[in-house]
Design a protein around this motif. Structure first.
Motif, PDB file in Angstrom:
ATOM      1  N   GLN A  51      -6.706  -7.070   9.669  1.00 13.92           N
ATOM      2  CA  GLN A  51      -5.503  -7.863   9.939  1.00 13.92           C
ATOM      3  C   GLN A  51      -5.702  -9.348   9.639  1.00 13.92           C
ATOM      4  OE1 GLN A  51      -3.432  -5.694  10.269  1.00 13.92           O
ATOM      5  NE2 GLN A  51      -4.870  -4.112  10.917  1.00 13.92           N
ATOM      6  N   GLY A 108      -3.086  -4.130  -0.139  1.00 14.62           N
ATOM      7  CA  GLY A 108      -4.534  -4.327  -0.115  1.00 14.62           C
ATOM      8  C   GLY A 108      -5.083  -4.089  -1.511  1.00 14.62           C
ATOM      9  N   MET A 136      -6.514 -10.071  -2.189  1.00 12.64           N
ATOM     10  CA  MET A 136      -6.313  -8.619  -2.178  1.00 12.64           C
ATOM     11  C   MET A 136      -5.711  -8.171  -3.508  1.00 12.64           C
ATOM     12  SD  MET A 136      -7.334  -6.868   0.348  1.00 12.64           S
ATOM     13  CE  MET A 136      -7.562  -6.687   2.109  1.00 12.64           C
ATOM     14  N   PHE A 181      -1.188   1.066   7.085  1.00 16.34           N
ATOM     15  CA  PHE A 181      -1.954   0.114   7.911  1.00 16.34           C
ATOM     16  C   PHE A 181      -1.517  -1.339   7.712  1.00 16.34           C
ATOM     17  CE2 PHE A 181      -4.310   3.891   8.201  1.00 16.34           C
ATOM     18  CZ  PHE A 181      -4.936   3.856   9.436  1.00 16.34           C
ATOM     19  N   VAL A 182      -0.240  -1.561   7.767  1.00 12.72           N
ATOM     20  CA  VAL A 182       0.281  -2.908   7.582  1.00 12.72           C
ATOM     21  C   VAL A 182       0.967  -3.386   8.848  1.00 12.72           C
ATOM     22  CG1 VAL A 182       1.746  -4.342   6.120  1.00 12.72           C
ATOM     23  CG2 VAL A 182       0.699  -2.303   5.169  1.00 12.72           C
ATOM     24  N   SER A 187       1.100 -11.061  10.609  1.00  6.71           N
ATOM     25  CA  SER A 187       1.884 -11.762   9.596  1.00  6.71           C
ATOM     26  C   SER A 187       3.074 -10.937   9.124  1.00  6.71           C
ATOM     27  CB  SER A 187       0.992 -12.076   8.401  1.00  6.71           C
ATOM     28  OG  SER A 187       0.280 -10.899   8.035  1.00  6.71           O
TER      29      SER A 187
END
Ligand SMILES: C[S@@+](CC[C@H](N)C(=O)[O-])C[C@H]1O[C@@H](n2cnc3c(N)ncnc32)[C@H](O)[C@@H]1O
Lengths: 278, 365
Positions: A51, A108, A136, A181-182, A187
Motif C-alpha cells: 500500500q 502494479g 510500477m 489488491f487495490v 490513495s
C-alpha cells in the motif's frame, strides 16, 4: 476456490527470475536472505504490504527498488490468485473472451496482464494498465516488453483512467476489468475510481464487461467494497459470485492455503444507447 | 441489396429483438451502415401489414423509396417524406393543394401544425416506419406523432447524416416521444477491408460495427484520372471484367452526365443509368441488377453496390469537419466488395494525402 496448488507456467517463472529475482539478488545491497539489505519483514514494511506510495523513495530505497521489492515479495501470490480465478471463470462458460480489452486498475507490475497471458496463451488482447505510481508502470512495461510473454498483447499505460489514451472508436469488444489488491490503498477513492471507470468503459464501447475483484480477506481492506458494489449495480452490472475463497499454493517447504476475497460482476453488451444519461 | 432469409435474420439475435417487437410498439433503432436497417424496416412493415394494420414506409430520398418498392414488389406503400407530407396534407385538410413551404422543399411546419390543430386532426391507426430518419427534420417526427400515426418505428444513424435539416438520435427520441434507441451492432454488408476505410472517417458516438464478412484480400484504393474519358475507361474496364452492380458517385451532376455518355459509348452491353433529382427518373432504374448506376451523394444514401467508385474525391477531402467525415463514412460504406476513390489530375495535395490512412488500409501513392 480449490485445494490443488496453482502452478505458474515456466515462461512466467523464467520472467520473474530474469527480470525480478536476479536483479534483486545481484544488487550489492542484497546478501544472504536480504533483499536490498532488508529481511522479508523489513521489506514488506518498506512497501507497506503493497500500500506504499511507490514513487516516494524510502530510506536508501529508490522508487524503482520499491516496485521491485513489491514484485519480489507480493506479486507472485496475486498472480496465482488471478490465474486460478481466470481458470475457473473460463471453465464455467467454456469460452474465453475473444480479443478482449483488459483494464487493470492499480495494475502494479503488469500483474493482471501476466495472469491473463497465462490463461489465454497465444490469444491476443489489448491491455490498459493504470497505476498512479510511475515506478510500477515502468516495471510493468519492462515485464510486458519481454519476449518471454506469449501472445500478442498491445499495452497502454496511464497514471489514471481519465488519461488513458485510447484512440480507437467505441466498439463491441468484450472488456475485462481487474481490480486486484487495490482497495486497501489509502490513495484510492472508491467514488472517483467508479466515476473514472464508468467513463472509461463508455469510451471503450458497448461490449460485455466482466469485473474481477480480488483482495485480502481483512475486513478493513474491503471497506470500500459496498460502495463499489452499489455503483456498479447502478450502471447495469449484476453480481455473479462473491465471497471468501482459498487457493492452494506451492512454496518451499510444501503447499499452503491462501485466503482471498473475490467478487465477479458482469454487464451484458449494451444494445440500447442511453442518450440522456451521459 | 441482397435480402437475407428469415433464417439469416433470425440467427442474428439482436435483429430478432426487433423482429419480434410487438407491432403496436413504437421503436427507435440505430445501426451502422450494413446493419440491415432497410431490410428490418421492410420486414417489420410486411409483418404489420399482414396482421391487418395499415402501414406506410417513409424515406428520405427518392432512390431509396424506389429501392424499397423494388424489394417489396410495391406491396407496401412507400413514400419520400415530401410526398408523404404533401399527400397527408391534402387528405386531412379537405383538399388543400400542397403543404405550405417556407421555401421550396422546406415545409412550413408551424403553419401546418396550427392548421391541423385548428381542425382537431388526431393521429390514426396507422404505423409509420421511417428509414434513414437522421436526414429528416425533427419537426417531421413531431408532426407524425401529433397528427398522423399512433405508432412509429424509426431507423436512423446520426453518424451518416447529410442534410442541413438532419436530426440527431436525441432529436428524434424527443420529437417522436420514443425510448432510447436499440443498437444494431453487426455489419453484414462490407468486407473488413472496406469497413476499415469507412471507419477511418467515422465520428460520432455509435460504436463501430462488428464486421461479419470474411476478408476479401482486396483493399480499397485511391487513383487518379487524367481526363474524365480516362476515368470512364477504367470504370468500363472494371465492369467488363468484373461485372456486378457498380455505383459511381459524382460530386457534380454535370460530371455524371458526361460520364454516363462516355460509359455508354464504351459499353455495348450493360446498363448505365444516372439518377438526378431534377429528372426524377428513379422508377426507370433498377440499381439492384448488374450494371452501372451514377448517383450523387444525396441519392446514394441507403443503396449498396458490389463496387463503388467515388469520383472527384479531391472535392470531398481532406475531411476537416464532422459533416465532411459523415459524407465520406456514408459513401465508403456503400461498397460491398470493392471501393475505388478517384480524383482528376495526377496528384493530390499533400494535406489530402496526409489525411488518408496508411497503405495497410488504402492502396495509395
Ligand atoms: C497492492 S498493489 C496491487 C498491484 C496489482 N494489482 C497486483 O495485484 O499485484 C496496489 C497498487 O495500486 C496502485 N494504486 C493505489 N492507489 C491508486 C489509485 N488511486 N489509482 C491507481 N493506482 C493506485 C499502487 O500504486 C499499487 O501499484
Amino acid at each position: 476456490m480449490k485445494d490443488v496448488a496453482v502452478e505458474l507456467p515456466l515462461w512466467l517463472e523464467e520472467l520473474r527470475r530474469t527480470e525480478v529475482s536476479n536483479l534483486v539478488r545481484s544488487d550489492p545491497r542484497s546478501s544472504g536472505n536480504t533483499t536490498f539489505g532488508l529481511n522479508r519483514e523489513q521489506a514488506l514494511d518498506a512497501i507497506s504490504w503493497g500500500q506504499a506510495d511507490f514513487d516516494a523513495p524510502h530510506g536508501h530505497l529508490t522508487a524503482d527498488d520499491l516496485a521491485l521489492l513489491y514484485a519480489y515479495w507480493n506479486q507472485k501470490g496475486h498472480l496465482e490468485e488471478l490465474v486460478e480465478a481466470f481458470r475457473q471463470c473460463f471453465a464455467v462458460s467454456n469460452t474465453k473472451p475473444n480479443n478482449p480489452i483488459v483494464v487493470d486498475v492499480g495494475c502494479g507490475p503488469f500483474t493482471g496482464g501476466l495472469a491473463l497471458a497465462t490463461s489465454l496463451g497465444e490469444a491476443p488482447f489489448d491491455y490498459i494498465g493504470v497505476d498512479r505510481a510511475d515506478s510500477m508502470r515502468r516495471l510493468g512495461q519492462r515485464l510486458a516488453d519481454s519476449a518471454l510473454v506469449p501472445g500478442q498483447i498491445t499495452c497502454i499505460w496511464a497514471p489514471d483512467m481519465a488519461s488513458v489514451e485510447w484512440a480507437q472508436p467505441p466498439r463491441w469488444r468484450d472488456v475485462l476489468v481487474i481490480v486486484s489488491f487495490v482497495f486497501a490503498s489509502p490513495s484510492l477513492d472508491v467514488g472517483s475510481m467508479c466515476d473514472d471507470l464508468i467513463a472509461l468503459l463508455r469510451r471503450l464501447g458497448n461490449g460485455s464487461v466482466t469485473v474481477l475483484y480480488t483482495n485480502s480477506v481483512r475486513a478493513e481492506a474491503n471497506c470500500g467494497f459496498p460502495e463499489f458494489d452499489t455503483r456498479l449495480k447502478a450502471v447495469g452490472f449484476r453480481s455473479l459470485a462473491r465471497g471468501k475463497g482459498e487457493i492452494g499454493i506451492a512454496r518451499s517447504g510444501g503447499s499452503r492455503v491462501r485466503g482471498l476475497w473475490y467478487a465477479i460482476f458482469h454487464r451484458p453488451r449494451q444494445t440500447s444507447l442511453s442518450l440522456e444519461g451521459a | 441489396m441482397r435480402l437475407p432469409s428469415y433464417d439469416e435474420i433470425a440467427r442474428v439475435e439482436e435483429q430478432l429483438d426487433i423482429w419480434e417487437a410487438p407491432f403496436d410498439q413504437s421503436l427507435l433503432i440505430a445501426g451502422p451502415p450494413g446493419s440491415g436497417k432497410t431490410i428490418l424496416a421492410i420486414h417489420r412493415a410486411q409483418m404489420i401489414a399482414s396482421a391487418g394494420t395499415q402501414v406506410v414506409l417513409v424515406t428520405f430520398s427518392r432512390m431509396l423509396r424506389r429501392l424499397i418498392a423494388l424489394l417489396t414488389e410495391n406491396n407496401v406503400p412507400t413514400f419520400t417524406m415530401h410526398q408523404f407530407v404533401g399527400q397527408q396534407h391534402y387528405r386531412r385538410k379537405t383538399g388543400a393543394r400542397g403543404a405550405p413551404e417556407v421555401r421550396p422543399l422546406v415545409f412550413d411546419w408551424q403553419a401546418m401544425s396550427s392548421e391541423l390543430a385548428r381542425r382537431a386532426v388526431r393521429p390514426e391507426q396507422v404505423h409509420i416506419i421511417v428509414d434513414e430518419g437522421q436526414d429528416l427534420p425533427a419537426e417531421f417526427f413531431r408532426y407524425v406523432r401529433r397528427f398522423v400515426a399512433r405508432t412509429v418505428t424509426i431507423f436512423a444513424d446520426e453518424d451518416q447524416a447529410l442534410t442541413d435539416q438532419r436530426s440527431s438520435l436525441l432529436d428524434i427520441k424527443r420529437a417522436a416521444c420514443l425510448g432510447d434507441p436499440i443498437l444494431l451492432s453487426g455489419n453484414h454488408r462490407n468486407t473488413p477491408e472496406v469497413s476499415r476505410l469507412a471507419e477511418h472517417f467515422h465520428t460520432g458516438r455509435l460504436p463501430a460495427s462488428e464486421v461479419h464478412r470474411s476478408p476479401s484480400g482486396e483493399r480499397p484504393r485511391i487513383t487518379h484520372y487524367s481526363t474524365l474519358a480516362a476515368g470512364a475507361e477504367r470504370i468500363a474496364n472494371w465492369f467488363s471484367t468484373r461485372g456486378g452492380s457498380v455505383g459511381v458517385v459524382v460530386v457534380h451532376n454535370q460530371t455524371g452526365r458526361q460520364l454516363q455518355k462516355s460509359l455508354r459509348d464504351r459499353l455495348k452491353r450493360g446498363r448505365v443509368d444516372m439518377y438526378t433529382s431534377d429528372q426524377r427518373n428513379e422508377d426507370e432504374i433498377d440499381a439492384t441488377t448488374p450494371g452501372i448506376t451514377i448517383l450523387n451523394k444525396e441519392s446514394i444514401k441507403g443503396q449498396e453496390f458490389d463496387t463503388v467508385f467515388i469520383m472527384e474525391v479531391d472535392e470531398l477531402l481532406p475531411c476537416t469537419k464532422d459533416a465532411q467525415r459523415r459524407v465520406m463514412y456514408m459513401l465508403c460504406a456503400r461498397a460491398r466488395d470493392n471501393l475505388v476513390l478517384m480524383h482528376p489530375g495526377n496528384r493530390l495535395p499533400a494535406e489530402v494525402l496526409r489525411s488518408l490512412p496508411g497503405t495497410d488500409v488504402l492502396e495509395r501513392p
